[in-house]
Design an enzyme around this catalytic site. Structure first.
Site, PDB file in Angstrom:
ATOM      1  CG  ASP A   1      -3.419  18.778   9.244  1.00  0.00           C
ATOM      2  OD1 ASP A   1      -3.441  18.556   8.030  1.00  0.00           O
ATOM      3  OD2 ASP A   1      -3.183  17.904  10.098  1.00  0.00           O
TER       4      ASP A   1
ATOM      5  CG  ASN B   1      -1.894   1.171   1.186  1.00  0.00           C
ATOM      6  OD1 ASN B   1      -2.905   1.077   0.488  1.00  0.00           O
ATOM      7  ND2 ASN B   1      -1.612   2.275   1.878  1.00  0.00           N
TER       8      ASN B   1
ATOM      9  CD  GLU C   1      -2.735   2.732  -2.421  1.00  0.00           C
ATOM     10  OE1 GLU C   1      -2.209   1.584  -2.362  1.00  0.00           O
ATOM     11  OE2 GLU C   1      -3.599   3.127  -1.620  1.00  0.00           O
TER      12      GLU C   1
HETATM   13  C1  LIG Z   1      -0.807  16.760   1.230  1.00  0.00           C
HETATM   14  C2  LIG Z   1      -1.534  15.633   1.890  1.00  0.00           C
HETATM   15  C3  LIG Z   1      -1.183  15.224   3.164  1.00  0.00           C
HETATM   16  C4  LIG Z   1      -1.840  14.185   3.792  1.00  0.00           C
HETATM   17  N1  LIG Z   1      -1.456  13.824   5.055  1.00  0.00           N
HETATM   18  C5  LIG Z   1      -2.074  12.783   5.657  1.00  0.00           C
HETATM   19  C6  LIG Z   1      -1.638  12.370   6.942  1.00  0.00           C
HETATM   20  O1  LIG Z   1      -0.732  12.946   7.534  1.00  0.00           O
HETATM   21  N2  LIG Z   1      -2.273  11.306   7.511  1.00  0.00           N
HETATM   22  C7  LIG Z   1      -3.277  10.638   6.884  1.00  0.00           C
HETATM   23  O2  LIG Z   1      -3.782   9.664   7.442  1.00  0.00           O
HETATM   24  N3  LIG Z   1      -3.737  11.025   5.673  1.00  0.00           N
HETATM   25  C8  LIG Z   1      -3.141  12.082   5.045  1.00  0.00           C
HETATM   26  N4  LIG Z   1      -3.562  12.471   3.803  1.00  0.00           N
HETATM   27  C9  LIG Z   1      -4.690  11.776   3.171  1.00  0.00           C
HETATM   28  C10 LIG Z   1      -4.307  10.405   2.647  1.00  0.00           C
HETATM   29  O3  LIG Z   1      -3.177  10.500   1.831  1.00  0.00           O
HETATM   30  C11 LIG Z   1      -5.448   9.773   1.871  1.00  0.00           C
HETATM   31  O4  LIG Z   1      -6.516   9.574   2.764  1.00  0.00           O
HETATM   32  C12 LIG Z   1      -5.085   8.463   1.204  1.00  0.00           C
HETATM   33  O5  LIG Z   1      -6.156   8.030   0.426  1.00  0.00           O
HETATM   34  C13 LIG Z   1      -4.741   7.391   2.197  1.00  0.00           C
HETATM   35  O6  LIG Z   1      -4.377   6.217   1.516  1.00  0.00           O
HETATM   36  P1  LIG Z   1      -4.801   4.794   2.081  1.00  0.00           P
HETATM   37  O7  LIG Z   1      -6.277   4.683   1.843  1.00  0.00           O
HETATM   38  O8  LIG Z   1      -4.022   3.822   1.275  1.00  0.00           O
HETATM   39  O9  LIG Z   1      -4.480   4.742   3.525  1.00  0.00           O
HETATM   40  C14 LIG Z   1      -2.910  13.521   3.143  1.00  0.00           C
HETATM   41  C15 LIG Z   1      -3.261  13.926   1.862  1.00  0.00           C
HETATM   42  C16 LIG Z   1      -2.598  14.975   1.233  1.00  0.00           C
HETATM   43  C17 LIG Z   1      -3.018  15.395  -0.134  1.00  0.00           C
HETATM   44 MN   LIG Z   2      -4.594   2.220   0.035  1.00  0.00          MN
END
Ligand SMILES: Cc1cc2nc3c(=O)[nH]c(=O)nc-3n(C[C@H](O)[C@H](O)[C@H](O)COP(=O)(O)O)c2cc1C
Ligand SMILES: [Mn+2]
Length: 620
Positions: A281, A171, A232
């Site tokens: 944030d 992931n 991904e």
């Molecule tokens: C700039 C940016 C920063 C992010 N920072 C975080 C973070 O610190 N923690 C988090 O859980 N999601 C964060 N996100 C959102 C996740 O990247 C997003 O929910 C993603 O789909 C998670 O992937 P997953 O479903 O594989 O866990 C961020 C998104 C962006 C665009």
């Molecule tokens: Mn994912």
């Protein structure tokens, strides 16, 4: 499309979409402020060739920011003229296998593997491993500290790769990383995300890799809220039309995108956490501090000529807003495919994506629109939504005026507000009474179909003079009619949280004073004869200036990011009028629902903003 970040940056430069800064600029506050001011003026991307580290020396590596800072640039990074092309493509691949899809909707993507060879391609001799840093030291990388109260420097565009300990599936999620020291990183994967899920099922050290840079499409796939069983890496392949090249880390068994600019390798130890944050944030406030896992770095490798990409998040509009809008547009066709009565959807960037969604739904039968809203609230990361306004299928979801019109003319306060108590909240939801838990509000702003006994709105409206008489009420700073039955007022209540300071401690005395003041103001307005037919009363702090040129965006942000459904909505006795309190609350346990610590708003040092603005005006 793009083979690497360098290629995309060169293309931006060729189009005059890049500001190159070749004198030293501080990573602490300065680069972030420049990137922020560039977004605000819809300016170009920026590369800092000489980012200055905290010890005063210049980092060996350039830093790029604002790579996605306009809609056009985001489209360019994704190689589309509209992000919906991405979703249409996905739906096209899902359709043929309809029988199977009902049981396992993502099975259809298996087609990708055979038909389009989307499976990642394993290679050795990867560009990301051309150089291995002898003594890994993160403090030598150009990692910015973006806001004055941040707990330190943060990697803000990291692609964090973890492996499901049971299935071995990789992931890649974007979870910010706080640099605690040369080889220690705080990993901010929130409880709901895949990285946290992996960590929860690991027994023993868990390998982690953080990739920086790489093709812009790869970065986009890390933030895309993909369904649980679509990887991904496959999605990145789909975006580029080419198999994603991956390579094995040198010190653990993780496979990472081979074209990353940097790869930081390491592991976490189950149970080991450290206080992460504060961090300015997405919601324009500082995230509250919390305990998060620590990554121990075992190696850092990079390309021969790498660039480190970063971003800054804070009071919208920010760069992540454009990414978020692209995600919304890209995944809408897929959502529509799975939720057949969904017609259109918009998550305004001003409300941080998770605080408001406007959903257009079919409504052939009574309450179908509400059903659509409920369905969406169970769809992946839509679980984080706080307020869902469902509108008729011909409603233009991206038009704020149309939204206000619908609230004005189609919402009966007594019948059309559905409150869901005790639901999943985003970890960032600082207004939520408990971490990860809040109440949700569905507003049904549709016309009831034949057969529905619900009364349609008889709109009296009130006279404009209400705004004038309301401003005479003690405590009211400004007032403005938004629609004939909708008014917003701003207040300044003594002792309440100031935008520039967080309020950490519970103060029951002040909090109850604040609650009383707000109810007095509300009741005084409601008592005015002219307010009999005022259905919506919005109350917020006076740091929103209702006379400002950009007041609508600001108001949208304030109204949705500062209120909790279960605590701050108040109906009058006849339940025909509602007041929506979006003033920053004082921490307390004795109100209707608790208020936790209340964070400060992300604000740059005003002197720095002035300096940056003057400098940018000369350059652009
Ligand atoms: C700039 C940016 C920063 C992010 N920072 C975080 C973070 O610190 N923690 C988090 O859980 N999601 C964060 N996100 C959102 C996740 O990247 C997003 O929910 C993603 O789909 C998670 O992937 P997953 O479903 O594989 O866990 C961020 C998104 C962006 C665009
Ligand atoms: Mn994912």
């Amino acid at each position: 499309m793009w083979g690497s970040l360098g290629q995309y940056i060169r293309a931006l430069e060729g189009k005059g979409e890049l500001l190159r800064v070749s004198h030293p600029v501080d990573l602490k506050f300065e680069v972030g402020c420049i990137a922020d001011r560039l977004v605000k003026r819809r300016g170009p991307a920026v590369v800092f060739d000489q980012p200055r580290l905290e010890d005063g020396s210049i980092s060996r590596f350039p830093l790029a920011m604002n790579l996605y800072g306009t809609r056009e640039r985001t489209n360019m990074a994704l190689g589309v003229s509209d992000p919906s092309e991405i979703g249409e493509m996905m739906v096209g691949l899902m359709k043929p296998d309809i029988g199977n899809l009902i049981k396992r909707p993502w099975k259809g993507l298996g087609l990708l593997k055979q038909g389009l060879a989307m499976a990642p391609k394993k290679i050795s001799k990867a560009p990301c491993q051309q150089v291995r840093i002898e003594n890994p030291d993160l403090t030598q990388l150009p990692i910015p500290t973006t806001w004055p109260d941040d707990g330190g420097p943060f990697m803000t565009l990291p692609l964090v790769v973890t492996v499901d300990p049971i299935t071995g599936v990789h992931n890649m999620g974007m979870y910010r990383g706080q640099v605690f020291g040369p080889t220690e990183v705080g990993l901010h994967w929130q409880k709901h995300k895949h990285g946290a899920d992996h960590a929860d099922s690991a027994d023993g050290r868990m390998p982690v890799a953080i990739c920086l840079g790489g093709a812009p499409e790869t970065m986009f796939s890390a933030i895309s809220p993909l369904p649980d069983n679509l990887s991904e890496y496959e999605f990145a392949g789909l975006l580029t039309g080419k198999r994603l090249r991956i390579t094995k880390c040198l010190t653990n068994d993780i496979w990472v995108p081979a074209d990353s600019d940097f790869v930081i390798e390491g592991y976490t130890i189950p149970g080991e956490t450290r206080v992460e944050g504060p961090f300015g944030d997405h919601f324009g406030h500082y995230s509250l501090e919390g305990d998060y896992p620590v990554m121990h770095v075992t190696a850092i490798t990079h390309k021969k000529d790498p660039t480190v990409p970063m971003t800054i998040v804070g009071v919208p509009p920010m760069e992540d807003g454009y990414l978020g809008e692209a995600i919304g547009d890209a995944l809408l066709p897929v959502l529509r495919f799975q939720h057949r009565d969904l017609v259109d959807l918009f998550l305004p960037l001003e409300t941080g994506f998770h605080n408001l969604s406007i959903v257009a739904s079919k409504q052939r039968y009574p309450r179908q629109a509400r059903k659509t809203a409920l369905g969406l609230l169970g769809a992946g990361q839509m679980m984080f939504q706080k307020v869902v306004v469902v509108v008729d299928e011909d409603h233009p979801v991206k038009d704020l005026d149309a939204l206000l019109d619908a609230l004005e003319s189609k919402v009966n306060i007594s019948d059309d507000l559905v409150i869901l108590e005790g639901m999943v909240a985003d970890t960032l939801a600082h207004a939520a009474p408990w971490e990860n838990i809040h109440n949700k509000l569905i507003i049904d702003a549709t016309i009831p179909p034949p057969g529905d006994p619900i009364e349609s709105v008889k709109n009296q409206g009130v006279s404009e003079s209400l705004a004038i008489s309301s401003s005479a009420i003690d405590g009211v700073v400004q007032s403005r009619m938004l629609r004939p039955s909708m008014m917003v007022i701003t207040t300044q209540i003594e002792g309440g949280p100031k935008p520039e300071e967080s309020m950490e401690e519970v103060d029951e005395h002040l909090a109850s004073f604040q609650r009383e003041r707000i109810s007095t103001i509300r009741d005084s307005i409601w008592k005015l004869g002219a307010a009999k037919d005022l259905r919506w009363l919005f109350i917020t702090d006076s740091d929103a200036d209702l006379e400002d040129e950009d007041w609508r965006r600001r108001l949208l942000w304030q109204l949705f990011c500062r209120f909790e459904v279960g605590r701050d909505l108040y109906f009058d006795e006849s339940r025909t009028r509602i007041s929506w309190d979006a003033t920053a609350p004082i921490p307390s346990n004795e109100g209707a629902l608790p208020v936790r610590r209340w964070p400060a708003v992300t604000l740059h040092d005003p002197e720095l903003v002035q300096r940056v603005d003057a400098w940018l005006s000369e350059r652009l």
